[in-house]
Design a protein around this motif. Structure first.
Motif, PDB file in Angstrom:
ATOM      1  N   CYS A   1     156.166   8.156  -8.588  1.00  0.00           N
ATOM      2  CA  CYS A   1     155.670   9.140  -7.732  1.00  0.00           C
ATOM      3  C   CYS A   1     154.909  10.358  -8.395  1.00  0.00           C
ATOM      4  O   CYS A   1     154.143  11.058  -7.469  1.00  0.00           O
TER       5      CYS A   1
ATOM      6  N   GLY B   1     158.404  14.085  -8.815  1.00  0.00           N
ATOM      7  CA  GLY B   1     159.827  14.550  -9.185  1.00  0.00           C
ATOM      8  C   GLY B   1     160.757  13.817  -7.989  1.00  0.00           C
ATOM      9  O   GLY B   1     162.020  14.239  -7.873  1.00  0.00           O
ATOM     10  N   ARG B   2     160.490  12.839  -7.408  1.00  0.00           N
ATOM     11  CA  ARG B   2     161.371  12.268  -6.413  1.00  0.00           C
ATOM     12  C   ARG B   2     161.978  10.874  -6.719  1.00  0.00           C
ATOM     13  O   ARG B   2     162.896  10.637  -6.317  1.00  0.00           O
ATOM     14  N   CYS B   3     161.149  10.152  -7.693  1.00  0.00           N
ATOM     15  CA  CYS B   3     161.920   8.728  -7.669  1.00  0.00           C
ATOM     16  C   CYS B   3     162.565   8.489  -8.838  1.00  0.00           C
ATOM     17  O   CYS B   3     163.417   7.527  -8.964  1.00  0.00           O
ATOM     18  N   ALA B   4     162.610   9.201 -10.049  1.00  0.00           N
ATOM     19  CA  ALA B   4     163.309   9.346 -11.251  1.00  0.00           C
ATOM     20  C   ALA B   4     162.963   8.030 -12.068  1.00  0.00           C
ATOM     21  O   ALA B   4     163.657   7.856 -13.032  1.00  0.00           O
TER      22      ALA B   4
ATOM     23  N   CYS C   1     160.585   8.177 -14.090  1.00  0.00           N
ATOM     24  CA  CYS C   1     159.986   8.923 -15.320  1.00  0.00           C
ATOM     25  C   CYS C   1     161.151   9.486 -16.281  1.00  0.00           C
ATOM     26  O   CYS C   1     160.932  10.107 -17.068  1.00  0.00           O
TER      27      CYS C   1
HETATM   28  S1  FES Z   1     157.586   9.689 -11.467  1.00  0.00           S
HETATM   29 FE1  FES Z   1     158.898   9.918 -10.005  1.00  0.00          FE
HETATM   30  S2  FES Z   1     160.198  11.327 -10.455  1.00  0.00           S
HETATM   31 FE2  FES Z   1     159.063  11.482 -12.145  1.00  0.00          FE
END
Ligand code: FES
Length: 105
Positions: free
Chosen positions: A61, A64-67, A69
Motif C-alpha cells: 500500500c 502504512g495500512r496493510c503491514a 512491509c
Molecule cells: S506497504 Fe502497506 S503498511 Fe507499508
C-alpha cells in the motif's frame, strides 16, 4: 540503484546521504526518504515473510495500512517501513513471522 533522478513534473529534494544496514549488509540512502524507498533503491524486494506460509512479502500500500512491509528496525519488530523516514546508522532486518515482542526492563 533503482531510483528516479529526474521527473518531468516532480522535484526531489533529498537529505544528506547516509549509511544503514539491512540484514548486516551496508547500504546507502537519503535521510528523510522512507526506509522502503531506500531499500527499493538498493534492490531489496522481499521485506518480510508471511506468518502462515513464510512467503516473501514486498511493500504494497505504501501508506502504512496493510503491514506488508513490517520489518525489525533498530530492534523494534512490526515497524511499517513504508512510512518511517530513514536515518543514518539504522539497523534494518527482514522480519520472520510475527516478530519477537521485547521484554520491558
Ligand atoms: S506497504 Fe502497506 S503498511 Fe507499508
Amino acid at each position: 540503484m533503482n531510483r528516479i533522478h529526474q521527473h518531468p513534473i516532480l522535484k526531489f529534494e533529498r537529505g544528506r546521504e547516509v549509511k544503514f544496514t539491512f540484514d548486516g549488509r551496508e547500504m546507502t540512502g537519503y535521510e528523510g526518504e522512507t526506509i522502503a524507498a531506500a531499500l527499493t533503491a538498493n534492490g531489496v524486494r522481499d521485506f518480510r515473510e508471511s506468518i502462515k506460509l513464510q512467503h516473501p512479502r514486498g511493500f504494497f500500500c505504501a501508506i502504512g495500512r496493510c503491514a506488508n512491509c513490517s520489518m525489525v528496525v533498530d530492534g523494534v519488530p512490526n515497524t511499517k517501513v513504508c512510512v518511517i523516514p530513514l536515518k543514518g546508522n539504522m539497523k534494518i532486518e527482514r522480519q520472520h513471522g510475527r516478530g519477537a515482542v521485547r521484554e520491558r526492563s
